[in-house]
Design a protein around this motif. Structure first.
Motif, PDB file in Angstrom:
ATOM      1  N   GLN A  31      37.616  33.989  47.687  1.00 25.90           N
ATOM      2  CA  GLN A  31      36.948  34.485  46.481  1.00 25.90           C
ATOM      3  C   GLN A  31      36.902  36.007  46.474  1.00 25.90           C
ATOM      4  OE1 GLN A  31      33.135  32.449  46.472  1.00 25.90           O
ATOM      5  NE2 GLN A  31      33.732  31.428  44.581  1.00 25.90           N
ATOM      6  N   GLY A  35      38.622  38.367  43.637  1.00 27.22           N
ATOM      7  CA  GLY A  35      37.832  39.344  42.880  1.00 27.22           C
ATOM      8  C   GLY A  35      38.387  40.748  43.006  1.00 27.22           C
ATOM      9  N   THR A  38      41.595  41.083  40.869  1.00 27.87           N
ATOM     10  CA  THR A  38      41.304  41.240  39.445  1.00 27.87           C
ATOM     11  C   THR A  38      40.820  42.654  39.154  1.00 27.87           C
ATOM     12  OG1 THR A  38      40.741  38.909  39.272  1.00 27.87           O
ATOM     13  CG2 THR A  38      39.934  40.351  37.532  1.00 27.87           C
TER      14      THR A  38
END
Length: 122
Positions: A31, A35, A38
């Motif tokens: 995760q 993140g 992005t």
């Protein structure tokens, strides 16, 4: 007493707890990487937009009027807010340009800030 082959219940429980802990750690790391990826893509696109606008101002494709202006752009599948502020510079032959690019939304998030000087045209 004959010892049978295999694992005891305690050994299986310890192995499962270790596996569960490692699974949670790997999921959390995945995760975090997603993140960051992005965010990096957004910052790269925002810097690209700011650099393009600075070059458009230098080339005379946009007016270099003193003051603040906000444009809404569609780029890379996202909506962006590009705030440009043009002010006088210490040298009267130049103008100071500050460009701020944010991801548009209910609460805009700034992703790039670019400052530079452009020759003032008469």
């Amino acid at each position: 007493m004959k010892r049978s082959e295999g694992f005891t219940l305690l050994e299986v429980m310890v192995a499962l707890s270790i596996f569960a802990t490692l699974s949670v750690a790997l999921y959390s790391a995945a995760q975090h990487v997603a993140g960051n990826s992005t965010g990096l893509a957004e910052r790269s696109l925002a810097h690209w937009l700011a650099d393009n606008r600075m070059n458009e101002l230098r080339a005379g494709m946009h007016p270099l009027a003193t003051g603040q202006q906000q444009d809404r752009l569609d780029f890379g599948g996202r909506q962006w807010l590009l705030d440009s502020q043009v002010s006088s510079a210490p040298d009267p032959r130049l103008r100071k340009v500050n460009l701020e690019v944010s991801v548009a939304g209910a609460k805009p998030v700034r992703r790039a800030l670019l400052s530079g000087f452009i020759e003032a045209r008469p």
